[in-house]
Design an enzyme around this catalytic site. Sequence first.
Site, PDB file in Angstrom:
ATOM      1  N   GLU A 221       0.655  -1.323   0.019  1.00  0.00           N
ATOM      2  CA  GLU A 221       0.032  -0.066   0.144  1.00  0.00           C
ATOM      3  C   GLU A 221       0.976   1.387   0.007  1.00  0.00           C
ATOM      4  O   GLU A 221       0.855   2.055   1.097  1.00  0.00           O
ATOM      5  CB  GLU A 221      -0.910  -0.051   1.118  1.00  0.00           C
ATOM      6  CG  GLU A 221      -1.864  -1.292   1.251  1.00  0.00           C
ATOM      7  CD  GLU A 221      -2.868  -1.301   2.354  1.00  0.00           C
ATOM      8  OE1 GLU A 221      -2.803  -0.412   3.259  1.00  0.00           O
ATOM      9  OE2 GLU A 221      -3.819  -2.273   2.254  1.00  0.00           O
ATOM     10  N   ASN A 262       2.076  -4.674  -3.388  1.00  0.00           N
ATOM     11  CA  ASN A 262       0.594  -5.091  -3.361  1.00  0.00           C
ATOM     12  C   ASN A 262      -0.257  -3.705  -2.930  1.00  0.00           C
ATOM     13  O   ASN A 262       0.297  -2.719  -2.029  1.00  0.00           O
ATOM     14  CB  ASN A 262       0.633  -5.702  -2.156  1.00  0.00           C
ATOM     15  CG  ASN A 262      -0.793  -6.724  -1.912  1.00  0.00           C
ATOM     16  OD1 ASN A 262      -1.306  -7.245  -2.865  1.00  0.00           O
ATOM     17  ND2 ASN A 262      -1.321  -6.703  -0.652  1.00  0.00           N
ATOM     18  N   HIS A 298     -10.501  -5.994  -2.728  1.00  0.00           N
ATOM     19  CA  HIS A 298     -11.516  -5.763  -1.706  1.00  0.00           C
ATOM     20  C   HIS A 298     -12.463  -5.154  -2.102  1.00  0.00           C
ATOM     21  O   HIS A 298     -12.778  -3.726  -2.114  1.00  0.00           O
ATOM     22  CB  HIS A 298     -10.989  -5.194  -0.288  1.00  0.00           C
ATOM     23  CG  HIS A 298      -9.751  -5.672   0.299  1.00  0.00           C
ATOM     24  ND1 HIS A 298     -10.071  -6.901   0.857  1.00  0.00           N
ATOM     25  CD2 HIS A 298      -8.580  -5.368   0.361  1.00  0.00           C
ATOM     26  CE1 HIS A 298      -9.026  -7.515   1.512  1.00  0.00           C
ATOM     27  NE2 HIS A 298      -8.102  -6.503   1.416  1.00  0.00           N
ATOM     28  N   GLU A 326      -6.238 -10.278  -2.298  1.00  0.00           N
ATOM     29  CA  GLU A 326      -6.870 -10.457  -0.961  1.00  0.00           C
ATOM     30  C   GLU A 326      -8.532 -10.287  -1.215  1.00  0.00           C
ATOM     31  O   GLU A 326      -9.205  -9.577  -0.824  1.00  0.00           O
ATOM     32  CB  GLU A 326      -6.365  -9.108   0.007  1.00  0.00           C
ATOM     33  CG  GLU A 326      -4.986  -9.171   0.365  1.00  0.00           C
ATOM     34  CD  GLU A 326      -4.750  -7.753   1.214  1.00  0.00           C
ATOM     35  OE1 GLU A 326      -5.545  -7.397   1.613  1.00  0.00           O
ATOM     36  OE2 GLU A 326      -3.349  -7.555   1.139  1.00  0.00           O
ATOM     37  N   ASP A 328     -12.083 -10.304  -1.439  1.00  0.00           N
ATOM     38  CA  ASP A 328     -13.512 -10.458  -0.756  1.00  0.00           C
ATOM     39  C   ASP A 328     -14.171  -9.564  -1.468  1.00  0.00           C
ATOM     40  O   ASP A 328     -14.032  -8.288  -1.849  1.00  0.00           O
ATOM     41  CB  ASP A 328     -13.431 -10.136   0.583  1.00  0.00           C
ATOM     42  CG  ASP A 328     -12.694  -9.136   1.077  1.00  0.00           C
ATOM     43  OD1 ASP A 328     -12.759  -8.175   0.415  1.00  0.00           O
ATOM     44  OD2 ASP A 328     -12.222  -9.178   2.412  1.00  0.00           O
TER      45      ASP A 328
HETATM   46  C1  XIL Z   1      -6.118  -7.046   7.902  1.00  0.00           C
HETATM   47  C2  XIL Z   1      -6.323  -8.416   8.911  1.00  0.00           C
HETATM   48  O1  XIL Z   1      -7.095  -9.333   7.962  1.00  0.00           O
HETATM   49  C3  XIL Z   1      -7.018  -7.968  10.036  1.00  0.00           C
HETATM   50  O2  XIL Z   1      -6.937  -9.076  10.739  1.00  0.00           O
HETATM   51  C4  XIL Z   1      -6.145  -6.960  10.676  1.00  0.00           C
HETATM   52  O3  XIL Z   1      -6.843  -6.516  12.043  1.00  0.00           O
HETATM   53  C5  XIL Z   1      -6.177  -5.741   9.792  1.00  0.00           C
HETATM   54  O4  XIL Z   1      -5.442  -6.045   8.579  1.00  0.00           O
HETATM   55  N1  XIL Z   1      -5.008  -4.810   3.366  1.00  0.00           N
HETATM   56  C6  XIL Z   1      -3.805  -5.612   3.691  1.00  0.00           C
HETATM   57  C7  XIL Z   1      -4.102  -6.672   4.964  1.00  0.00           C
HETATM   58  O5  XIL Z   1      -2.912  -5.725   3.292  1.00  0.00           O
HETATM   59  O6  XIL Z   1      -3.055  -6.979   5.651  1.00  0.00           O
HETATM   60  C8  XIL Z   1      -5.193  -6.319   5.731  1.00  0.00           C
HETATM   61  O7  XIL Z   1      -5.430  -7.336   6.818  1.00  0.00           O
HETATM   62  C9  XIL Z   1      -6.432  -6.028   4.965  1.00  0.00           C
HETATM   63  C10 XIL Z   1      -6.198  -4.899   4.006  1.00  0.00           C
END
Ligand code: XIL
Length: 406
Positions: A221, A262, A298, A326, A328
């Site tokens: 990020e 990422n 996401h 990631e 969802d």
């Molecule tokens: C999230 C985890 O899933 C949670 O358990 C934690 O509290 C916060 O981080 N982007 C990312 C991940 O790169 O590391 C994050 O993971 C979600 C957003």
Amino acid sequence: MKLSAIFLGLAAYVSLAIAQSQEWGQCGGIGWAGSTTCVSGTACTVINPYYSQCLPGTASTTPPVITPTTTPTTPPSTGPTSTVSIPPSPTGTNSNALARAAGKLYFGTATDNSELSDTAYVAILSDNTYFGQLSPANSMKWDATEPEQGVFTFTGGDQIVNQAKVHGQIMRGHNCVWYNQLPSWVSNGGFTAAQLTSIIQNHCGTLVGHYQGQIWDVVNEPFNDDGTWRSDVFYNTLGTSYVDIALQAARAADPGTKIYINDYNIEMTGAKATSMLNLIKNLKSRGIPVDGVGLQCHFIVGEVPTSLQSIMQQFTALGVEVAITELDIRMTLPATNALLAQQETDYKNVISACKAVSGCVGVTVWDYTDKYSWVPSTFSGQGEACPWDANLQKKPAYSGITAAWS
Ligand code: XIL
């Protein structure tokens, strides 16, 4: 040039070459040409084969090796040592078997240490016909791995690596350098550029060196949503060079690891994706190592970006691979049949985009079940983002995934 000037220059060079390394400075490692002795009160300590550091304490004749706090099944000084060899392809019609049949490396999931005591959850997690790859949701982050300067704990990460290894699953390391879940000794340390460089090198080198042979999200990020650089301790101290420093340290620590940058909201045409494309071009033009771009994905039900496939193609055209890291797809609660049906279509479209891009190596869901999703606690009033429900039953979204891989 006068002879005296040459001599003065030479003298300065010699005195620089023999100067002792400062506290926290580098004092050895493969490829290190600088001083191998430390200032008084510090000891040259082997962090990994590529990095030794002057740590506070008394020098001993043999520098101690920092070892994990638990004893994993593999030698503790190096940790799990599997290389990114691709596990045998499972057969059948489950999500990972179909992803492999479609020519991808894996269909995987995030998981977390606290979830590994849930036997029903672990039974599905361990089935490599469903999942061929794991990402640790938290246990390889900076706050978990180096909570105090120079003190590394690999316990949580090792547990997830071992869970993956036993079941023939690939690991993605996540992550080395991120503004979030960063201990205050890093963010508020007031370090100089030289000190922070050494801290990043040590952190990334040690992590990637320990968890050898994995894929790694080295930088996480780096951009704001408007495409500008995120203002954090790394950028504010080192400018964009922190990205080079982290990538180079990761590559040096394990040349066999695929190293990624990422981010989220780079899955659609826009300023942020453009910034990431420009960063990759810039890194490539300067010979800085980078193997891949992770698109977090996401998403929100009904809002999967239509430019996802084209964006992935734009990245792979630059000579990097991509992965969906990631995934969802959340909805405003309560769930309805219509929302779940739309979610099935959305999952199908995301998987289809990866399938269509030859440089897209795999897809990871950010936990496979709503039981352990990060969404409800992060996005108020939203949830049900995963392909399995909170009772570990498959949702229509799962059918969308398998339909797309088929
Ligand atoms: C999230 C985890 O899933 C949670 O358990 C934690 O509290 C916060 O981080 N982007 C990312 C991940 O790169 O590391 C994050 O993971 C979600 C957003």
